[in-house]
Design a protein around this motif. Structure first.
Motif, PDB file in Angstrom:
ATOM      1  N   ALA A 131       0.808  -1.210   0.000  1.00  0.00           N
ATOM      2  CA  ALA A 131       0.000   0.000   0.000  1.00  0.00           C
ATOM      3  C   ALA A 131       0.846   1.266   0.000  1.00  0.00           C
ATOM      4  CB  ALA A 131      -0.931   0.010   1.211  1.00  0.00           C
ATOM      5  N   SER A 132       2.064   1.186   0.544  1.00  0.00           N
ATOM      6  CA  SER A 132       2.929   2.366   0.614  1.00  0.00           C
ATOM      7  C   SER A 132       3.895   2.395  -0.564  1.00  0.00           C
ATOM      8  CB  SER A 132       3.715   2.366   1.924  1.00  0.00           C
ATOM      9  OG  SER A 132       4.585   1.249   1.993  1.00  0.00           O
ATOM     10  N   SER A 133       4.360   3.597  -0.887  1.00  0.00           N
ATOM     11  CA  SER A 133       5.296   3.741  -2.004  1.00  0.00           C
ATOM     12  C   SER A 133       6.611   3.022  -1.719  1.00  0.00           C
ATOM     13  CB  SER A 133       5.566   5.229  -2.275  1.00  0.00           C
ATOM     14  OG  SER A 133       4.377   5.883  -2.637  1.00  0.00           O
ATOM     15  N   ARG A 134       7.097   3.129  -0.455  1.00  0.00           N
ATOM     16  CA  ARG A 134       8.362   2.451  -0.109  1.00  0.00           C
ATOM     17  C   ARG A 134       8.194   0.949  -0.179  1.00  0.00           C
ATOM     18  NH1 ARG A 134      11.364   4.531   5.177  1.00  0.00           N
ATOM     19  NH2 ARG A 134      11.384   6.367   3.819  1.00  0.00           N
ATOM     20  N   HIS A 137      -4.341  -7.847  -3.603  1.00  0.00           N
ATOM     21  CA  HIS A 137      -4.268  -6.422  -3.263  1.00  0.00           C
ATOM     22  C   HIS A 137      -4.818  -5.551  -4.397  1.00  0.00           C
ATOM     23  CE1 HIS A 137      -2.738  -2.749  -1.427  1.00  0.00           C
ATOM     24  NE2 HIS A 137      -2.227  -2.418  -2.616  1.00  0.00           N
ATOM     25  N   LEU A 138      -4.443  -5.845  -5.649  1.00  0.00           N
ATOM     26  CA  LEU A 138      -4.903  -5.037  -6.772  1.00  0.00           C
ATOM     27  C   LEU A 138      -6.408  -5.178  -6.965  1.00  0.00           C
ATOM     28  CD1 LEU A 138      -2.041  -5.506  -9.389  1.00  0.00           C
ATOM     29  CD2 LEU A 138      -2.548  -3.493  -8.007  1.00  0.00           C
ATOM     30  N   ASN A 139      -6.953  -6.360  -6.733  1.00  0.00           N
ATOM     31  CA  ASN A 139      -8.410  -6.517  -6.815  1.00  0.00           C
ATOM     32  C   ASN A 139      -9.109  -5.627  -5.786  1.00  0.00           C
ATOM     33  OD1 ASN A 139      -8.849  -8.311  -8.956  1.00  0.00           O
ATOM     34  ND2 ASN A 139      -8.244 -10.063  -7.703  1.00  0.00           N
ATOM     35  N   ASN A 140      -8.534  -5.564  -4.580  1.00  0.00           N
ATOM     36  CA  ASN A 140      -9.109  -4.688  -3.558  1.00  0.00           C
ATOM     37  C   ASN A 140      -9.013  -3.224  -3.974  1.00  0.00           C
ATOM     38  OD1 ASN A 140      -9.692  -6.894  -1.950  1.00  0.00           O
ATOM     39  ND2 ASN A 140      -7.732  -6.811  -0.870  1.00  0.00           N
ATOM     40  N   VAL A 141      -7.881  -2.854  -4.625  1.00  0.00           N
ATOM     41  CA  VAL A 141      -7.730  -1.472  -5.099  1.00  0.00           C
ATOM     42  C   VAL A 141      -8.780  -1.148  -6.152  1.00  0.00           C
ATOM     43  CG1 VAL A 141      -6.199   0.122  -6.308  1.00  0.00           C
ATOM     44  CG2 VAL A 141      -5.287  -1.365  -4.536  1.00  0.00           C
ATOM     45  N   PHE A 142      -9.043  -2.090  -7.050  1.00  0.00           N
ATOM     46  CA  PHE A 142     -10.062  -1.869  -8.085  1.00  0.00           C
ATOM     47  C   PHE A 142     -11.439  -1.641  -7.453  1.00  0.00           C
ATOM     48  CE2 PHE A 142      -7.440  -4.768 -11.095  1.00  0.00           C
ATOM     49  CZ  PHE A 142      -6.530  -3.747 -11.263  1.00  0.00           C
ATOM     50  N   HIS A 182      -5.428   6.556 -11.771  1.00  0.00           N
ATOM     51  CA  HIS A 182      -4.393   6.054 -12.685  1.00  0.00           C
ATOM     52  C   HIS A 182      -3.004   6.265 -12.109  1.00  0.00           C
ATOM     53  CE1 HIS A 182      -7.291   6.552 -16.359  1.00  0.00           C
ATOM     54  NE2 HIS A 182      -7.594   5.512 -15.612  1.00  0.00           N
ATOM     55  N   ARG A 183      -2.809   7.443 -11.474  1.00  0.00           N
ATOM     56  CA  ARG A 183      -1.494   7.745 -10.909  1.00  0.00           C
ATOM     57  C   ARG A 183      -1.143   6.747  -9.799  1.00  0.00           C
ATOM     58  NH1 ARG A 183      -2.196  12.916  -8.217  1.00  0.00           N
ATOM     59  NH2 ARG A 183      -3.106  11.522  -6.659  1.00  0.00           N
ATOM     60  N   ASP A 184      -2.126   6.436  -8.954  1.00  0.00           N
ATOM     61  CA  ASP A 184      -1.858   5.479  -7.877  1.00  0.00           C
ATOM     62  C   ASP A 184      -1.586   4.078  -8.419  1.00  0.00           C
ATOM     63  OD1 ASP A 184      -2.240   7.541  -6.115  1.00  0.00           O
ATOM     64  OD2 ASP A 184      -4.344   7.024  -5.676  1.00  0.00           O
ATOM     65  N   LEU A 185      -2.346   3.692  -9.434  1.00  0.00           N
ATOM     66  CA  LEU A 185      -2.167   2.338  -9.971  1.00  0.00           C
ATOM     67  C   LEU A 185      -0.873   2.188 -10.766  1.00  0.00           C
ATOM     68  CD1 LEU A 185      -5.686   1.125 -11.169  1.00  0.00           C
ATOM     69  CD2 LEU A 185      -4.314   0.226  -9.312  1.00  0.00           C
ATOM     70  N   LEU A 186      -0.403   3.266 -11.385  1.00  0.00           N
ATOM     71  CA  LEU A 186       0.820   3.155 -12.187  1.00  0.00           C
ATOM     72  C   LEU A 186       2.041   2.828 -11.334  1.00  0.00           C
ATOM     73  CD1 LEU A 186       0.458   5.990 -14.850  1.00  0.00           C
ATOM     74  CD2 LEU A 186       0.441   3.524 -15.217  1.00  0.00           C
ATOM     75  N   PHE A 232      -3.493   4.594 -20.094  1.00  0.00           N
ATOM     76  CA  PHE A 232      -3.267   3.928 -18.806  1.00  0.00           C
ATOM     77  C   PHE A 232      -3.232   2.409 -18.984  1.00  0.00           C
ATOM     78  CE2 PHE A 232      -5.336   1.684 -15.291  1.00  0.00           C
ATOM     79  CZ  PHE A 232      -4.376   1.850 -14.300  1.00  0.00           C
ATOM     80  N   ILE A 233      -4.178   1.874 -19.745  1.00  0.00           N
ATOM     81  CA  ILE A 233      -4.205   0.417 -19.964  1.00  0.00           C
ATOM     82  C   ILE A 233      -2.903  -0.057 -20.595  1.00  0.00           C
ATOM     83  CG2 ILE A 233      -5.303  -1.370 -21.370  1.00  0.00           C
ATOM     84  CD1 ILE A 233      -7.963   0.017 -20.890  1.00  0.00           C
ATOM     85  N   SER A 234      -2.414   0.700 -21.578  1.00  0.00           N
ATOM     86  CA  SER A 234      -1.166   0.311 -22.237  1.00  0.00           C
ATOM     87  C   SER A 234       0.003   0.315 -21.262  1.00  0.00           C
ATOM     88  CB  SER A 234      -0.889   1.261 -23.406  1.00  0.00           C
ATOM     89  OG  SER A 234       0.376   0.998 -23.966  1.00  0.00           O
ATOM     90  N   LYS A 235       0.076   1.347 -20.409  1.00  0.00           N
ATOM     91  CA  LYS A 235       1.201   1.445 -19.472  1.00  0.00           C
ATOM     92  C   LYS A 235       1.057   0.474 -18.306  1.00  0.00           C
ATOM     93  CE  LYS A 235       2.177   6.301 -20.483  1.00  0.00           C
ATOM     94  NZ  LYS A 235       2.181   7.696 -19.950  1.00  0.00           N
ATOM     95  N   PHE A 236      -0.150   0.346 -17.754  1.00  0.00           N
ATOM     96  CA  PHE A 236      -0.335  -0.478 -16.565  1.00  0.00           C
ATOM     97  C   PHE A 236      -0.261  -1.963 -16.899  1.00  0.00           C
ATOM     98  CE2 PHE A 236      -3.149  -2.612 -13.438  1.00  0.00           C
ATOM     99  CZ  PHE A 236      -2.422  -2.332 -12.299  1.00  0.00           C
ATOM    100  N   PHE A 237      -0.907  -2.363 -17.977  1.00  0.00           N
ATOM    101  CA  PHE A 237      -0.908  -3.783 -18.352  1.00  0.00           C
ATOM    102  C   PHE A 237       0.218  -4.131 -19.325  1.00  0.00           C
ATOM    103  CE2 PHE A 237      -5.296  -2.975 -17.025  1.00  0.00           C
ATOM    104  CZ  PHE A 237      -5.495  -4.008 -16.133  1.00  0.00           C
TER     105      PHE A 237
END
Length: 901
Positions: free
Chosen positions: A303-306, A357-362, A389-393, A539-544
């Protein structure tokens, strides 16, 4: 041949310090026999240069000249053609192939043998002798020996490399010594035998002196022999010492051999240890995962950036360890197998944690975005997904890792993202379009609830209830055009009532402001959708981690498998998609996520067309511009494809609007009790053209408008003539004249380039019907006079001479005076006044053609007056009969009548 050889040596080769060794008489194969000589020569000075020279007899004399020379080192192949049979032909391969035919086989063989000997002696590069008998090459030295005297044979056979020449020339020093010797003996030339005997005696004297000298040195020989004996004794002693030394060194040699063997074994062991250490270091360096990485994979905070950065580094390290290229035999080691199993367990564990975790974020994103929908329910804007998008990237690298290590979980995440986001976007987009519809129609919130009812439930209400403001239903021409026709004439209200009855609303509610408002709303809708789609696709292109800029356009049919929950063209778990399938995947994901955009756009377009069919003009221009912009970015993107499909619908509505305009022209009915004036569809075309020109200024699809213009103007022309033919109250020429004058004025003002031909046609029709109406009307004021002169012209046409017409009973001078007396100036003025009133009753006020028509009638009346006077002068010469009014009277009458009205 010998004489030729000596002549060539003397004339050609001696001046160049060359010796001629062999010669052959040849001619070129297959051509006219022009004989020449091939000569093998060597230079007299060192280094020796060997050449093959072609010599030809001069055409102007009996002397020979040197034609061409080749260095023997440039000779690659000598082809004798046949090694068994006698054949005078042979080839020499220099820079090109020279084919020759010798005068005899013997000369050819002798020349080839000379070449072979020169090659053996002087050249390092050996020449290939093809089709030359091996027996001939072996006998070459013997033949050479037999060709010289026996006294010289001893010196020749001493070496195989020496060349035996048939003729050798003395050098300068030898010639000088012989000359000195011959000068000492005067009879050397006249008596050669006496000279030879003298030389033999002198040789014997020299031999005797040599023997005496040898015998005198016998004492020195004896001393030398004694010294040799002493030296031999010393050698024997040294050999004895060397033998003893050799015995001692033998034992040392055995010890050194043992030491050498021991050193070899030590070196071999050391080499093996180094190799083993290298293999162990390779496995430790490449298959050892740090404890920090293991902890991050097992318990890292996603969940954290670090924590994301630590997990990303750990996942990359794990992937490197798993993908290390093991050397042969490593996979059989138990430790390697255990480490690989440990890596697999870590990968599986982290892949599950990441997917969960990503499913929960969605899911959380769907809830967060839903809470912000209320903020956008009033404004015509779409929610911004950039923060999401910024958080997911931040997880983009982890998604790339998941795609390469566990494609099954990657695919599941892709499906879940599409499911959650499609529902979220569907709510946002539907609310967005509801706001757009409210702003277009000006309805209240209650009307919005009504708009959200199912289509079947609201169909009856939409048919029976009118919307507020500009929400009335028009399927044909716009209400503003109907308003123009209503304002033009109160009597024409019945003519356009059929158009107004098509919607249950007031025509005055639709104006330019309503259309401008619709245009801005529609542009706002497209401007909001375009960045939304582009941002999501990027976003789809970059994230996936999928490739963009596909080359194949997508359709809704390609997303059928997505609705079922599976990706089309997918590969097995763990196998990444190829580039073409990744392009398809982006397109299919966009279609699934934004599946409601195209239906909502079509509904909005249908509403705009219902409000005002002319809105299709605005929509066509705006949609064309956005499609053109999208295609410049990516012609096969989802946005470009979707807008292109919607553009087809807009174009159909535009074509339908044009068709309805033409249909309404055909259905127009005119009143039988009132004058026609400017027809409603002519005024409507004027407003349509003015509106279209303002909308399509600098538009991309100008061609569509030009085609519509052509269809409309043809319909206007045809139906104007149709109405004119059906008119009972207003003369046909007046209907045609006024409406075509209006059309010509409209086209001249708008300057529509594609309608230049129609503009000229409208002007011609206006002019023709104006003239026709003037001529027809002028027949009424001077009707009897007109009939009288028509009869005069008929008699002249029958062959009666003009000066004899006055003798006809019905057309004599008395009858003429009688008719003229019926039209004094007062009666003419009265007739013209009645004509003016009649014309004023025929013409409408909107077009303001009364003065134009009246001026034309004045000109036509004067023309008829001059015509009548001309007939009187020709047919009744000297009678003194004249009209009772003049041209000036006509001008005054017309002017006073026009001013009085």
């Amino acid at each position: 041949m010998t004489a030729i050889k000596h002549a060539l040596q003397r004339d050609i080769f001696t001046p160049n310090d060359e010796r001629l060794l062999s010669i052959v008489n040849v001619c070129k194969a297959g051509k006219k026999k022009k004989n020449c000589f091939l000569c093998a020569t060597v230079t007299t000075e060192r280094p020796v240069q060997v050449k093959v020279v072609k010599v030809k007899k001069s055409d102007k004399g009996d002397f020979y000249k040197r034609q061409i020379a080749w260095a023997l080192r440039d000779l690659a192949v000598v082809d004798a053609k046949d090694a068994i049979k006698e054949n005078p032909e042979f080839d020499l391969h220099f820079e090109k192939i020279y084919k020759w035919v010798a005068s005899s086989t013997a000369e050819k063989n002798a020349f080839i043998s000379c070449i072979w000997k020169l090659n053996q002696r002087y050249l390092r590069k050996k020449i290939d002798f093809v089709n030359v008998s091996s027996q001939l090459l072996e006998e070459l030295p013997k033949v050479a020996e037999e060709s010289v005297p026996s006294g010289e044979n001893q010196s020749v056979t001493g070496g195989d490399e020496e060349v035996v020449d048939e003729y050798q020339e003395l050098n300068a020093r030898e010639e000088q010594d012989i000359e000195i010797m011959m000068e000492g003996c005067e009879y050397a030339i006249s008596n050669a035998e006496a000279f030879a005997e003298k030389l033999s005696r002198e040789l014997q004297v020299l031999d005797g002196a040599n023997i005496q000298s040898i015998m005198a040195s016998e004492k020195q020989v004896n001393i030398l022999m004694k010294l040799l004996d002493e030296a031999l004794k010393e050698v024997d002693q040294i050999e004895l010492k060397l033998s003893s030394y050799e015995e001692m060194l033998q034992s040392v040699k055995e010890q050194m051999d043992q030491i050498s063997e021991s050193n070899h074994l030590i070196h071999l062991s050391n080499t093996n240890n180094v190799k083993l250490l290298s293999e162990i270091e390779f496995l430790v360096n490449h298959m050892d995962l740090a404890k920090g990485h293991i902890k991050a994979l097992q318990e890292g905070d996603l969940a954290s950036s670090r924590g994301i950065e630590a997990c990303t580094n750990a996942a990359d390290a794990l992937l490197q360890c798993m993908n290390v290229a093991l050397r042969p035999g490593h996979d059989m080691l138990l430790a390697v197998k255990q480490q690989q199993q440990r890596f697999s367990d870590l990968r599986e564990l982290f892949a599950r944690r990441l997917a969960s975790h990503l499913n929960n974020v969605f899911v959380q994103q769907g809830h967060d975005q839903s809470s912000t929908l209320a903020q956008h329910s009033v404004e015509l804007t779409l929610p911004n997904h950039h923060p999401f998008h910024r958080d997911l990237l931040r997880y983009a690298k982890l998604m790339e890792w998941l795609k390469s290590t566990d494609y099954g979980k990657y695919e599941g995440l892709t499906k879940n993202y599409m499911d959650y986001l499609s529902r979220l976007y569907e709510r946002e987009i539907k609310d967005f379009f509801e706001v757009a519809k409210i702003k277009m129609t000006g309805t209240t919130k209650e009307s919005k609830k009504f708009a959200t009812l199912p289509r079947k439930e609201s169909a009856v209400k939409q048919e029976t209830e009118s919307l507020h403001g500009s929400s009335g239903k028009l399927t044909g021409s716009t209400s503003s055009l109907n308003k123009l026709s209503v304002q033009s004439s109160g009597n024409r209200r019945s003519q356009s009532s059929s158009l107004l009855d098509m919607g249950n609303m007031s025509a005055s509610d639709l104006d330019v402001a309503d259309r401008t408002k619709f245009d801005k709303i529609f542009e706002q809708v497209l401007s909001e959708l375009e960045p939304l789609c582009l941002a999501e696709q990027d976003f789809i292109s970059k994230f996936f981690k999928l490739q963009q800029h596909q080359s194949m356009p997508g359709t809704m049919a390609e997303a059928e498998d997505l609705d079922g929950g599976t990706l089309s063209r997918q590969h097995n778990c763990g196998t990444p998609l190829p580039v073409s399938s990744e392009k398809d995947m982006i397109r299919q994901m966009m279609i699934k996520i934004f599946r409601c955009i195209e239906p909502e756009l079509n509904n909005l377009i249908a509403l705009g067309d219902k409000i005002d069919s002319f809105n299709s003009l605005y929509m066509l221009v705006k949609m064309s511009h956005h499609v053109w912009t999208a295609q410049n970015v990516d012609p096969a993107s989802f946005l470009s494809t979707t807008l292109g499909n919607v553009l087809v619908t807009v174009k159909r509505n535009f074509d339908k609007c044009i068709s309805n305009q033409i249909r309404q022209m055909e259905e127009v009915k005119i009143s039988k009790k009132s004058k026609v004036g400017i027809l409603p569809f002519v005024a409507e075309f004027e407003e349509f053209a003015g509106l279209a020109e303002s909308i399509f200024k600098n538009a991309e699809r100008r061609g569509d408008l030009d085609k519509a213009y052509t269809k409309l103007i043809r319909g206007v022309f045809v139906n104007v003539e149709k109405v004119a033919n059906e008119s009972q109250k207003t003369p046909r020429d007046v209907v045609m004249m006024e409406n075509f004058h209006h059309i010509f004025a409209t086209l001249s003002r708008l300057k529509i380039s594609c309608l230049e031909a129609e503009k000229k046609e409208a002007k011609q029709k206006y002019t023709d019907h104006l003239q026709s109406y003037v001529i027809y009307s002028l027949g009424q004021p001077l009707e009897k006079l007109n009939h009288f002169f028509e009869g005069v012209e008929a008699r002249v046409a029958q062959g009666i001479r003009e000066e004899e017409v006055s003798y006809q009973l019905a057309f004599n001078k008395q009858e003429l005076r009688k008719v003229i007396k019926e039209y004094p100036g007062k009666e003419v003025k009265k007739g013209l006044d009645n004509l003016y009133k009649k014309v004023d009753k025929h013409l409408c006020e909107e077009e303001n053609l009364l003065q134009v028509v009246w001026h034309s009638m004045q000109d036509e009346f004067i023309r008829q007056y001059k015509h009548f006077e001309g007939l009187i002068a020709r047919c009744y010469p000297g009678s003194g009969v004249t009209m009772e009014f003049t041209i000036q009277d006509i001008l005054d009458y017309c002017s006073s009548i026009a001013q009085s009205h």
